[in-house]
Scaffold this active site. Structure first.
Site, PDB file in Angstrom:
ATOM      1  N   ALA A 165       0.836  -1.207   0.000  1.00  0.00           N
ATOM      2  CA  ALA A 165       0.000   0.000   0.000  1.00  0.00           C
ATOM      3  C   ALA A 165       0.870   1.256   0.000  1.00  0.00           C
ATOM      4  CB  ALA A 165      -0.925  -0.008   1.205  1.00  0.00           C
TER       5      ALA A 165
ATOM      6  N   ASP B 294       2.275   1.608  -3.451  1.00  0.00           N
ATOM      7  CA  ASP B 294       1.259   2.090  -4.389  1.00  0.00           C
ATOM      8  C   ASP B 294       1.029   3.588  -4.244  1.00  0.00           C
ATOM      9  OD1 ASP B 294       0.966  -0.408  -5.353  1.00  0.00           O
ATOM     10  OD2 ASP B 294      -0.858  -0.884  -4.219  1.00  0.00           O
TER      11      ASP B 294
ATOM     12  N   SER C  34      26.814 -19.382 -28.834  1.00  0.00           N
ATOM     13  CA  SER C  34      26.288 -20.497 -28.034  1.00  0.00           C
ATOM     14  C   SER C  34      27.361 -20.967 -27.068  1.00  0.00           C
ATOM     15  CB  SER C  34      25.965 -21.682 -28.916  1.00  0.00           C
ATOM     16  OG  SER C  34      24.933 -21.418 -29.740  1.00  0.00           O
ATOM     17  N   LEU C  35      27.081 -22.061 -26.384  1.00  0.00           N
ATOM     18  CA  LEU C  35      28.071 -22.636 -25.479  1.00  0.00           C
ATOM     19  C   LEU C  35      28.372 -24.051 -25.925  1.00  0.00           C
ATOM     20  CD1 LEU C  35      26.644 -21.521 -22.026  1.00  0.00           C
ATOM     21  CD2 LEU C  35      28.788 -20.770 -23.052  1.00  0.00           C
TER      22      LEU C  35
ATOM     23  N   GLU D  59      27.616 -21.110 -12.751  1.00  0.00           N
ATOM     24  CA  GLU D  59      26.259 -20.564 -12.620  1.00  0.00           C
ATOM     25  C   GLU D  59      25.257 -21.576 -13.145  1.00  0.00           C
ATOM     26  OE1 GLU D  59      26.690 -17.396 -15.383  1.00  0.00           O
ATOM     27  OE2 GLU D  59      28.247 -16.440 -14.202  1.00  0.00           O
TER      28      GLU D  59
ATOM     29  N   LYS E  66      22.564 -23.056 -15.420  1.00  0.00           N
ATOM     30  CA  LYS E  66      22.183 -22.697 -16.794  1.00  0.00           C
ATOM     31  C   LYS E  66      20.659 -22.694 -16.841  1.00  0.00           C
ATOM     32  CE  LYS E  66      23.169 -23.730 -21.625  1.00  0.00           C
ATOM     33  NZ  LYS E  66      21.796 -23.857 -22.123  1.00  0.00           N
TER      34      LYS E  66
ATOM     35  N   ASP F  29      16.957 -22.334 -18.057  1.00  0.00           N
ATOM     36  CA  ASP F  29      16.342 -22.665 -19.336  1.00  0.00           C
ATOM     37  C   ASP F  29      15.263 -21.634 -19.667  1.00  0.00           C
ATOM     38  OD1 ASP F  29      15.943 -24.046 -21.604  1.00  0.00           O
ATOM     39  OD2 ASP F  29      14.926 -25.751 -20.674  1.00  0.00           O
TER      40      ASP F  29
ATOM     41  N   GLU G 274      19.207 -14.176 -18.912  1.00  0.00           N
ATOM     42  CA  GLU G 274      18.201 -15.149 -19.310  1.00  0.00           C
ATOM     43  C   GLU G 274      16.855 -14.739 -18.721  1.00  0.00           C
ATOM     44  OE1 GLU G 274      19.606 -17.316 -21.226  1.00  0.00           O
ATOM     45  OE2 GLU G 274      18.264 -19.038 -21.415  1.00  0.00           O
TER      46      GLU G 274
ATOM     47  N   TYR H 145      23.974 -12.418 -16.537  1.00  0.00           N
ATOM     48  CA  TYR H 145      25.174 -13.233 -16.340  1.00  0.00           C
ATOM     49  C   TYR H 145      26.367 -12.826 -17.192  1.00  0.00           C
ATOM     50  CZ  TYR H 145      22.728 -15.597 -20.190  1.00  0.00           C
ATOM     51  OH  TYR H 145      22.047 -15.878 -21.340  1.00  0.00           O
TER      52      TYR H 145
ATOM     53  N   LYS I 136      26.022 -30.349 -18.804  1.00  0.00           N
ATOM     54  CA  LYS I 136      24.593 -30.658 -18.938  1.00  0.00           C
ATOM     55  C   LYS I 136      24.147 -31.668 -17.889  1.00  0.00           C
ATOM     56  CE  LYS I 136      22.628 -29.431 -22.504  1.00  0.00           C
ATOM     57  NZ  LYS I 136      21.884 -28.313 -23.003  1.00  0.00           N
TER      58      LYS I 136
ATOM     59  N   CYS J 254     -18.986 -37.488 -23.383  1.00  0.00           N
ATOM     60  CA  CYS J 254     -18.148 -37.621 -22.199  1.00  0.00           C
ATOM     61  C   CYS J 254     -17.852 -39.104 -21.992  1.00  0.00           C
ATOM     62  CB  CYS J 254     -18.864 -37.059 -20.976  1.00  0.00           C
ATOM     63  SG  CYS J 254     -18.019 -37.442 -19.423  1.00  0.00           S
TER      64      CYS J 254
ATOM     65  N   CYS K 155     -19.756 -40.442 -18.597  1.00  0.00           N
ATOM     66  CA  CYS K 155     -21.203 -40.558 -18.402  1.00  0.00           C
ATOM     67  C   CYS K 155     -21.979 -40.630 -19.707  1.00  0.00           C
ATOM     68  CB  CYS K 155     -21.717 -39.404 -17.548  1.00  0.00           C
ATOM     69  SG  CYS K 155     -21.703 -37.823 -18.411  1.00  0.00           S
TER      70      CYS K 155
ATOM     71  N   CYS L 202     -17.890 -31.682 -20.548  1.00  0.00           N
ATOM     72  CA  CYS L 202     -19.044 -32.560 -20.405  1.00  0.00           C
ATOM     73  C   CYS L 202     -20.204 -31.682 -19.934  1.00  0.00           C
ATOM     74  CB  CYS L 202     -18.724 -33.628 -19.361  1.00  0.00           C
ATOM     75  SG  CYS L 202     -20.181 -34.466 -18.721  1.00  0.00           S
TER      76      CYS L 202
ATOM     77  N   CYS M 259     -22.340 -35.594 -13.730  1.00  0.00           N
ATOM     78  CA  CYS M 259     -21.378 -36.563 -14.284  1.00  0.00           C
ATOM     79  C   CYS M 259     -20.552 -37.187 -13.153  1.00  0.00           C
ATOM     80  CB  CYS M 259     -20.470 -35.854 -15.272  1.00  0.00           C
ATOM     81  SG  CYS M 259     -19.083 -36.866 -15.823  1.00  0.00           S
TER      82      CYS M 259
HETATM   83  S1  IVH Z   1      26.958 -17.345 -20.924  1.00  0.00           S
HETATM   84  C1  IVH Z   1      29.495 -15.689 -24.209  1.00  0.00           C
HETATM   85  N1  IVH Z   1      25.672 -17.975 -18.731  1.00  0.00           N
HETATM   86  O1  IVH Z   1      22.642 -20.676 -22.637  1.00  0.00           O
HETATM   87  C2  IVH Z   1      28.515 -15.977 -23.121  1.00  0.00           C
HETATM   88  N2  IVH Z   1      24.629 -18.455 -20.819  1.00  0.00           N
HETATM   89  O2  IVH Z   1      23.731 -22.324 -24.920  1.00  0.00           O
HETATM   90  C3  IVH Z   1      27.611 -17.068 -23.477  1.00  0.00           C
HETATM   91  N3  IVH Z   1      22.373 -19.444 -20.619  1.00  0.00           N
HETATM   92  O3  IVH Z   1      22.499 -18.361 -25.276  1.00  0.00           O
HETATM   93  C4  IVH Z   1      26.462 -17.255 -22.590  1.00  0.00           C
HETATM   94  N4  IVH Z   1      22.310 -19.458 -18.418  1.00  0.00           N
HETATM   95  O4  IVH Z   1      20.840 -18.054 -23.357  1.00  0.00           O
HETATM   96  C5  IVH Z   1      25.633 -17.980 -20.075  1.00  0.00           C
HETATM   97  N5  IVH Z   1      24.643 -18.432 -16.698  1.00  0.00           N
HETATM   98  C6  IVH Z   1      24.616 -18.444 -18.054  1.00  0.00           C
HETATM   99  C7  IVH Z   1      23.502 -18.945 -18.780  1.00  0.00           C
HETATM  100  C8  IVH Z   1      23.551 -18.932 -20.181  1.00  0.00           C
HETATM  101  C9  IVH Z   1      21.648 -19.751 -19.534  1.00  0.00           C
HETATM  102  C10 IVH Z   1      21.922 -19.658 -22.027  1.00  0.00           C
HETATM  103  C11 IVH Z   1      22.101 -18.425 -22.892  1.00  0.00           C
HETATM  104  C12 IVH Z   1      22.940 -18.886 -24.064  1.00  0.00           C
HETATM  105  C13 IVH Z   1      22.766 -20.364 -24.009  1.00  0.00           C
HETATM  106  C14 IVH Z   1      24.000 -21.016 -24.605  1.00  0.00           C
END
Ligand code: IVH
Length: 668
Positions: free
Chosen positions: A36, A39, A84-85, A115, A117, A119, A176, A228, A316, A410, A413, A428, A433
């Protein structure tokens, strides 16, 4: 000073305060003022800005839900490509990763940062002189889509920064965006109630929200973000990744509290194992651990391939996907008559759990994926979310399959099933039912409703099939002798059940309302209705306006409650429950002492004498309130065994803590 200058000064002060409280609430999870009070700050700012529209700036907290729907998203070229990673599928591949680092930079010692990862969806946020100016999706890594308006609605993204980073001419950070699992389940339940298509997993829900053409819809979706990576800064103020994370936090960004520095690869391996064991408890989906070389100088020397940086790798977690075959598509009937297709699968093991069914959500979902009986499908289990079918492996489709069709009747029933226009759900049409009744009885007896122990699926099913129970009140007329007719129910169990049903009579109005399963009326609405109206008689007579006036109750709920009591069959059920001796008054209100009135509690850790839910009920019964996070408004933090960070929050804010013994003394 002129009036205008006064207003400008007050506006700036309000914005500063609101940003401060946004950060405490959204990024640090330790609010210091009530909703409150917050707000009223926002309201004051809005009024001043309306009077002085020329003083509105795009980074004002009032401008979060701005923006018109867009037709197409503009393209954005990233300052630095979003790579990507590389993946490590097991510990040996992590060891190999370090061996590669050593070959590239002989004689170097590497320190790491790990860290979770998360999703979700990778995004890039651009700040100029500390102001958020642009947000973009990853896209193909080089060019993404401009989604600034949508990202402005994510409350934990600061629109303006604090401290050192606020002074930089340009700053690009990556993170993310994700939907917390609890929020995802709530969203899906709401979509289902509203007859709209649900999402298969939190990632899809987050992606749908982020790529919304109308930012007003994004604003309603509970998104969050972890930052990150600092991808571009002029001048670059950090020497290590860990420093960068600390810098992000100091600027007001949310970073993952599970991130850790690891002195060597053994520590990395330990942490990966620990996080994998913890993955279901994280509250969001994570599919691995990102391991990064800490020194930015080392990162620079290691460089990147066209695809991924050489200084980072994603460890992974064990896959939760597998392929299996669809044996049958069954139709389940819910407590409101919704018909949900469910796949029965050849049992398959997914990360330690045997999966033999998967929800297919609704007709459109099955059609879109063209799921057929006999198909081989890819299934996934994410956290505690029910398993779902990711896709059909069409190459393995046997001859002679047919596209799925919802039944016109249904399955329980035989009454006509229909799909209201504009909705995704078939229902239904038969209010009596038996399948619906079974679901409603199970809900009535569930823990957060009338809490009838021993009233399980097998018993309920037989009670309905043998017509021993026709509505909720029927439960209260069961005797041990009558229950003896049921299969596989020993006399002792029958006696326990009768006793549990008897005890449920005094649960009070709030739990009873929850148990009745009125559409849109869940636990929270039931509590609000019960404490406002105190008795069933008063609620039964209330008008839509009177109900809608209660703070926290919307028009949809008010309408639904009135509609419920307008139906003769429902009123009859209530009368029968009353005649059976079920208490129809709010527990503890107007009667008995309320020694904890006005006191705000936070619970952390587990207690020996009772569950957390029981402790919560007890506090509410004695007049107190229970909230989820510690702030200066909290009176007591009850600290059980293995407490979480809330115990530290209490210490920091100087809030009184109670151990179990002290808590019991207070409530008894
Ligand atoms: S670092 C150059 N850190 O994973 C830096 N990525 O497969 C590259 N992701 O596209 C990314 N958690 O969307 C990083 N703690 C984290 C992450 C992370 C999730 C995702 C991110 C990236 C994908 C790579």
């Amino acid at each position: 000073m002129t009036k205008k200058a006064d207003a400008a000064e007050r506006i700036e002060a309000l914005r500063e305060q609101i940003r401060h409280h946004d950060r405490l609430y959204y990024a640090e999870n330790r609010p210091e003022i009530s909703d409150a009070e917050y707000d009223s700050l926002v309201r004051e700012l809005r009024v001043l800005e309306e009077a002085h529209p020329d003083l509105i700036t795009p980074d004002s907290p009032t401008q979060r839900v701005a923006g018109q729907p867009v037709e197409v998203f503009a393209s954005v070229e990233h300052k630095v490509a979003m790579l990507s990673l590389d993946n490590a599928m097991d510990p040996a591949e992590l060891t190999e990763f370090e061996a590669r680092l050593r070959r590239a930079l002989p004689g170097t010692h590497f320190e790491y940062v790990c860290e979770p990862k998360v999703d979700g969806l990778g995004v890039a946020l651009l700040y100029e002189h500390g102001r958020f100016v642009r947000g973009a999706t990853r896209g193909d890594g080089r060019v993404g889509e401009e989604i600034t308006q949508n990202l402005r609605t994510v409350k934990s993204i600061p629109l303006s920064l604090r401290g050192k980073l606020a002074e930089l001419k340009e700053l690009e950070v990556r993170g993310e965006v994700y939907m917390p699992r609890a929020a995802f389940q709530k969203l899906n339940a709401e979509l289902e109630e509203a007859g709209e298509p649900t999402f298969a997993n939190p990632r899809n829900a987050a992606a749908g929200a982020v790529r919304q053409k109308d930012p007003a819809i994004t604003a309603k979706r509970p998104l969050d973000i972890f930052l990150y990576h600092v991808s571009h800064a002029e001048p670059f103020p950090f020497k290590s990744h860990w420093e960068a994370l600390e810098g992000l936090r100091a600027a007001g960004f949310r970073t993952n509290p599970k991130s850790k520095r690891c002195a060597n690869l053994d520590a990395v391996l330990d942490l990966c194992r620990a996080l994998e064991a913890e993955r279901d408890a994280l509250g969001y989906d994570a599919d691995g651990v990102v391991v990064k070389v800490n020194s930015l100088e080392q990162q620079r020397r290691l460089g990147a391939t066209a695809h991924h940086p050489r200084w980072a790798i994603a460890f992974k977690f064990a896959a939760r996907q597998a392929t299996t075959r669809i044996r049958e598509i069954q139709i389940n009937v819910g407590k409101t008559g919704a018909l949900t297709p469910t796949a029965l699968l050849d049992p398959v093991e997914l990360a330690g759990v045997t999966v033999s069914r998967a929800s297919l959500h609704n007709e459109d979902e099955v059609r879109k994926k063209d799921i057929r009986v006999g198909d081989t499908v890819l299934v996934e289990r994410a956290g505690d979310v029910i398993p779902y079918v990711v896709q059909v492996i069409t190459a393995k489709r046997p001859a002679g399959t047919h596209p799925f069709k919802m039944p016109a009747q249904c399955p329980a029933c035989g009454a006509k099933a229909y799909r209201p226009e504009g909705e995704a759900i078939w229902r239904c049409t038969n209010a009596a039912c038996p399948a619906q009744l079974k679901e409603r009885l199970l809900h009535f007896g569930s823990r957060r409703a009338m809490d009838i122990e021993h009233l399980g699926e097998a018993v309920v099913s037989q009670l309905v099939d043998r017509e021993m129970v026709r509505d909720f009140s029927g439960l209260y007329h069961l005797t041990v002798e009558r229950l003896a007719e049921l299969e596989r129910l020993a006399e002792k169990s029958a006696a326990n059940l009768v006793e549990a049903i008897r005890q449920s009579k005094t649960r009070g109005l709030a739990r009873l309302l929850n148990g009745l399963g009125i559409r849109y009326v869940g636990e929270r609405a039931s509590q609000l209705l019960a404490s406002h109206f105190v008795s069933m008689e008063k609620l039964e007579k209330a008008t839509e306006e009177e109900i809608g006036e209660i703070y926290g109750i919307g028009p949809q709920i008010a309408q639904s409650v009135v509609k419920f009591f307008a139906e003769a069959a429902n009123r009859k059920t209530i009368d029968r429950l009353r005649a059976a001796g079920v208490v129809m008054k709010a527990e503890g209100i107007g009667e008995g002492a309320r020694p904890l009135a006005g006191k705000v509690f936070v619970l952390t850790g587990s207690l020996k004498a009772m569950t957390r839910d029981e402790a919560k009920d007890l506090i509410i019964k004695l007049g107190g309130r229970v909230t989820g996070s510690v702030s200066k408004k909290t009176d007591y933090v009850v600290v059980g065994e293995e407490p979480g960070s809330k115990a530290d929050d209490a210490k920091r804010l100087g809030v009184r803590t109670l151990d179990e013994a002290a808590f019991l003394k207070l409530v008894r």
